[in-house]
Design an enzyme around this catalytic site. Structure first.
Site, PDB file in Angstrom:
ATOM      1  N   SER A 164      33.050  36.724  85.123  1.00  0.00           N
ATOM      2  CA  SER A 164      33.584  35.372  84.985  1.00  0.00           C
ATOM      3  C   SER A 164      34.844  35.181  85.831  1.00  0.00           C
ATOM      4  O   SER A 164      35.708  36.057  85.886  1.00  0.00           O
ATOM      5  CB  SER A 164      33.920  35.100  83.520  1.00  0.00           C
ATOM      6  OG  SER A 164      34.440  33.797  83.387  1.00  0.00           O
TER       7      SER A 164
ATOM      8  N   SER B  83      35.432  30.592  83.040  1.00  0.00           N
ATOM      9  CA  SER B  83      35.737  30.132  81.680  1.00  0.00           C
ATOM     10  C   SER B  83      36.158  28.667  81.659  1.00  0.00           C
ATOM     11  O   SER B  83      36.937  28.210  82.508  1.00  0.00           O
ATOM     12  CB  SER B  83      36.850  30.983  81.080  1.00  0.00           C
ATOM     13  OG  SER B  83      36.498  32.343  81.145  1.00  0.00           O
TER      14      SER B  83
ATOM     15  N   ALA C  94      47.019  35.440  88.762  1.00  0.00           N
ATOM     16  CA  ALA C  94      47.534  34.653  87.643  1.00  0.00           C
ATOM     17  C   ALA C  94      46.982  33.243  87.839  1.00  0.00           C
ATOM     18  O   ALA C  94      47.707  32.305  88.135  1.00  0.00           O
ATOM     19  CB  ALA C  94      49.055  34.655  87.621  1.00  0.00           C
TER      20      ALA C  94
ATOM     21  N   CYS D  31      43.931  37.425  77.462  1.00  0.00           N
ATOM     22  CA  CYS D  31      44.062  37.536  78.918  1.00  0.00           C
ATOM     23  C   CYS D  31      45.522  37.905  79.159  1.00  0.00           C
ATOM     24  O   CYS D  31      46.412  37.302  78.558  1.00  0.00           O
ATOM     25  CB  CYS D  31      43.736  36.167  79.517  1.00  0.00           C
ATOM     26  SG  CYS D  31      44.080  35.996  81.254  1.00  0.00           S
TER      27      CYS D  31
HETATM   28  C1  LIG Z   1      40.632  35.681  90.398  1.00  0.00           C
HETATM   29  C2  LIG Z   1      40.120  36.101  89.048  1.00  0.00           C
HETATM   30  C3  LIG Z   1      39.844  35.139  88.071  1.00  0.00           C
HETATM   31  C4  LIG Z   1      39.357  35.526  86.820  1.00  0.00           C
HETATM   32  N1  LIG Z   1      39.062  34.560  85.894  1.00  0.00           N
HETATM   33  C5  LIG Z   1      38.491  34.916  84.702  1.00  0.00           C
HETATM   34  C6  LIG Z   1      38.052  33.935  83.770  1.00  0.00           C
HETATM   35  O1  LIG Z   1      38.146  32.717  83.992  1.00  0.00           O
HETATM   36  N2  LIG Z   1      37.510  34.364  82.597  1.00  0.00           N
HETATM   37  C7  LIG Z   1      37.343  35.701  82.304  1.00  0.00           C
HETATM   38  O2  LIG Z   1      36.809  36.029  81.243  1.00  0.00           O
HETATM   39  N3  LIG Z   1      37.737  36.664  83.187  1.00  0.00           N
HETATM   40  C8  LIG Z   1      38.288  36.301  84.365  1.00  0.00           C
HETATM   41  N4  LIG Z   1      38.657  37.280  85.266  1.00  0.00           N
HETATM   42  C9  LIG Z   1      38.464  38.701  84.922  1.00  0.00           C
HETATM   43  C10 LIG Z   1      37.156  39.261  85.490  1.00  0.00           C
HETATM   44  O3  LIG Z   1      36.023  38.602  84.942  1.00  0.00           O
HETATM   45  C11 LIG Z   1      37.031  40.781  85.216  1.00  0.00           C
HETATM   46  O4  LIG Z   1      37.000  40.999  83.822  1.00  0.00           O
HETATM   47  C12 LIG Z   1      38.158  41.607  85.833  1.00  0.00           C
HETATM   48  O5  LIG Z   1      38.563  41.078  87.082  1.00  0.00           O
HETATM   49  C13 LIG Z   1      37.756  43.072  86.027  1.00  0.00           C
HETATM   50  O6  LIG Z   1      36.622  43.218  86.865  1.00  0.00           O
HETATM   51  P1  LIG Z   1      36.706  43.462  88.465  1.00  0.00           P
HETATM   52  O7  LIG Z   1      37.623  44.627  88.698  1.00  0.00           O
HETATM   53  O8  LIG Z   1      35.284  43.716  88.899  1.00  0.00           O
HETATM   54  O9  LIG Z   1      37.243  42.214  89.061  1.00  0.00           O
HETATM   55  C14 LIG Z   1      39.163  36.920  86.534  1.00  0.00           C
HETATM   56  C15 LIG Z   1      39.450  37.873  87.516  1.00  0.00           C
HETATM   57  C16 LIG Z   1      39.915  37.502  88.760  1.00  0.00           C
HETATM   58  C17 LIG Z   1      40.203  38.561  89.794  1.00  0.00           C
END
Ligand SMILES: Cc1cc2nc3c(=O)[nH]c(=O)nc-3n(C[C@H](O)[C@H](O)[C@H](O)COP(=O)(O)O)c2cc1C
Length: 303
Positions: A20, A45, A69, A127
């Site tokens: 997400s 989200s 952020a 978060c």
């Molecule tokens: C730019 C960005 C925006 C994100 N926005 C959301 C979000 O809206 N909702 C959510 O549940 N997680 C959000 N995440 C978290 C990711 O879904 C994920 O849990 C986290 O980045 C770890 O996985 P990764 O290392 O593959 O990115 C976001 C992450 C990033 C980098």
């Protein structure tokens, strides 16, 4: 070799899932990721009211990953209801993602937003850089997790995936509380931190918000440990994510106990093609090591 998997009754062609928040803001971006081989896709989200999120700059990278952020910027439920229709066009199961700051908010979102076009709904509970979202009074406590999960389960027929933060001290208890409250799966992990990166030329933090959630390879060992702990505590499936860039990373996450894996920051490193690449690399590894199916891999680090 067949990588198709059943995740809470959802048939996915391979265990890779778009995380997400990354390229999941519109239906067409989800479609693009499905075309690139993701087994399922998660939308960004959505909250009740539109959210502007934090001021720019909101994202920065460093040697071992990314820090963001974003602050849950999204167009709000009414716009999102118009955007996420006719989801069969996407070409892969679509997982909804809803946020709120109280159990009542989550209940409202579930009731008003979720349709049976979605395959499941994910609820991120806490978060690191947007306090108050999905945490109620206690940051990621079993009680808050239980109250929010129950509120969503009561208001949808979809499988509910509870997404946890690595910052929770008693993660196994929180996962258990989610399972007991009716969650169908646990998604682990959200970003870690918060972290801070300072630009030493200006002497100031790079992000306008100063702090951000850390993602990418830097957090993979933390994510693997979280999935390992959760696997010991619950019987429901786990979607493991945090720093997955390659098929070998995905295999490691599955050995810790994940049934499927999420990919977010990996898109920055390998492009949207990462989903097909990771699925191919999983197959390659399985062939080399003589694994016949994913069931032989899931959770073997516990034996
Ligand atoms: C730019 C960005 C925006 C994100 N926005 C959301 C979000 O809206 N909702 C959510 O549940 N997680 C959000 N995440 C978290 C990711 O879904 C994920 O849990 C986290 O980045 C770890 O996985 P990764 O290392 O593959 O990115 C976001 C992450 C990033 C980098």
């Amino acid at each position: 070799m067949n990588l198709s998997t059943n995740l809470c009754g959802i048939k996915i062609d391979n265990p890779t899932i778009l995380a997400s928040g990354i390229l999941g803001v519109t239906k067409s971006s989800l479609k693009n990721i499905a075309k690139n081989g993701a087994g399922a896709v998660t939308m960004k989200s959505i909250s009740k009211e539109p959210r502007k999120g934090h001021p720019n700059p909101i994202i920065t990278t460093f040697e071992a990953g990314m820090m963001n952020a974003v602050g849950y910027s999204n167009p709000g439920i009414e716009e999102a209801k118009k955007e996420f229709v006719d989801l069969k066009d996407v070409g892969a199961p679509v997982i909804a993602s809803i946020i709120g700051s109280t159990a009542d908010d989550f209940a409202y979102m579930a009731k008003r937003f979720l349709t049976d076009e979605f395959a499941a709904v994910e609820i991120p509970l806490s978060c690191p850089h947007t306090p108050g979202f999905g945490t109620l009074a206690g940051q990621g406590t079993p009680k808050a997790t239980s109250d929010i999960t129950k509120a969503v389960v009561k208001n949808t027929k979809l499988p509910v995936f509870v997404k946890v933060s690595p910052n929770i001290p008693k993660l196994a208890d929180v996962a258990k509380a989610a399972e007991e409250a009716g969650a169908a799966a646990i998604t682990a992990i959200n970003t870690a931190g918060p972290g801070m990166i300072i630009n030493i030329e200006t002497g100031k933090p790079i992000l306008a918000n100063k702090f951000g959630g850390v993602s990418g390879p830097a957090i993979k060992p933390i994510a693997v440990r979280c999935v390992y702990d959760i696997y010991k505590a619950v019987k429901i499936p786990i979607i493991g994510l945090g720093g997955i860039n390659t098929g070998r990373d995905a295999i490691e996450m599955m050995m810790a106990g994940a049934t499927a894996v999420g990919i977010g920051t990996g898109i920055y490193y390998r492009g949207p093609e990462i989903f097909k690449k990771v699925a191919d690399e999983i197959k390659e590894f399985m062939k080399e090591q003589d694994y016949k199916n994913l069931k032989e891999i899931i959770g073997i680090a516990h034996e």
